[in-house]
Design a protein around this motif. Structure first.
Motif, PDB file in Angstrom:
ATOM      1  N   GLU A 147       0.827  -1.200   0.000  1.00 42.03           N
ATOM      2  CA  GLU A 147       0.000   0.000   0.000  1.00 42.03           C
ATOM      3  C   GLU A 147       0.864   1.254   0.000  1.00 42.03           C
ATOM      4  O   GLU A 147       2.001   1.247   0.496  1.00 42.03           O
ATOM      5  CB  GLU A 147      -0.899   0.054   1.245  1.00 42.03           C
TER       6      GLU A 147
ATOM      7  N   CYS B 235      -2.660   0.276  -3.964  1.00 45.17           N
ATOM      8  CA  CYS B 235      -2.210  -1.039  -3.516  1.00 45.17           C
ATOM      9  C   CYS B 235      -1.695  -1.776  -4.748  1.00 45.17           C
ATOM     10  O   CYS B 235      -2.471  -2.092  -5.649  1.00 45.17           O
ATOM     11  CB  CYS B 235      -3.343  -1.804  -2.867  1.00 45.17           C
TER      12      CYS B 235
ATOM     13  N   CYS C 195      -4.775  -3.290   2.447  1.00 44.68           N
ATOM     14  CA  CYS C 195      -5.277  -3.873   1.210  1.00 44.68           C
ATOM     15  C   CYS C 195      -5.349  -5.388   1.396  1.00 44.68           C
ATOM     16  O   CYS C 195      -4.515  -5.972   2.110  1.00 44.68           O
ATOM     17  CB  CYS C 195      -4.306  -3.512   0.092  1.00 44.68           C
TER      18      CYS C 195
END
Length: 121
Positions: free
Chosen positions: A6, A22, A95
């Motif tokens: 990320e 991400c 993420c």
């Protein structure tokens, strides 16, 4: 093997915007479902939004209308555009990617290390 990284976090005043990214590599790329979670200090990690190649987009009530999840398949990047940010949005954002969409982070095959978002009033 696969990895999610990320980026894009930072500090912003209430009402401002940020876009998180991400980047997926290895087997994480091409996952049927990708999503964003967040965790504020002293709170449980909570689901924010997911994007599924078959069922589309889903959002938590707290962010619907303010956040937009999207995916650039050519770059293997998942985004989270965050507008009208509020101090309550302050959290570490993570993420996740996997074969199906869940609202529990640990159910995903891949998870990132997080990027910090801080919103001041």
């Amino acid at each position: 093997q696969g990895q999610l990284v990320e980026s894009g976090g930072g500090s912003v005043q209430a009402g401002g915007s940020l876009r998180l990214s991400c980047t997926a590599s290895g087997n994480a790329y091409g996952s049927r479902c990708m999503g964003w979670f967040r965790q504020a200090p002293g709170k449980e990690r909570e689901w924010v939004a997911t994007i599924n190649s078959e069922t589309g987009l889903s959002y938590a009530v707290s962010v619907k209308g303010r956040f937009t999840i999207s995916k650039d398949n050519t770059k293997s990047v998942l985004y989270l555009q965050m507008n009208s940010l509020e101090p309550e949005d302050t959290a570490m954002y993570y993420c996740a990617a996997g074969l199906a969409c869940y609202i529990v982070f640990s159910s995903y095959t891949y998870g990132g290390q997080g990027t910090q978002v801080t919103v001041s009033s």
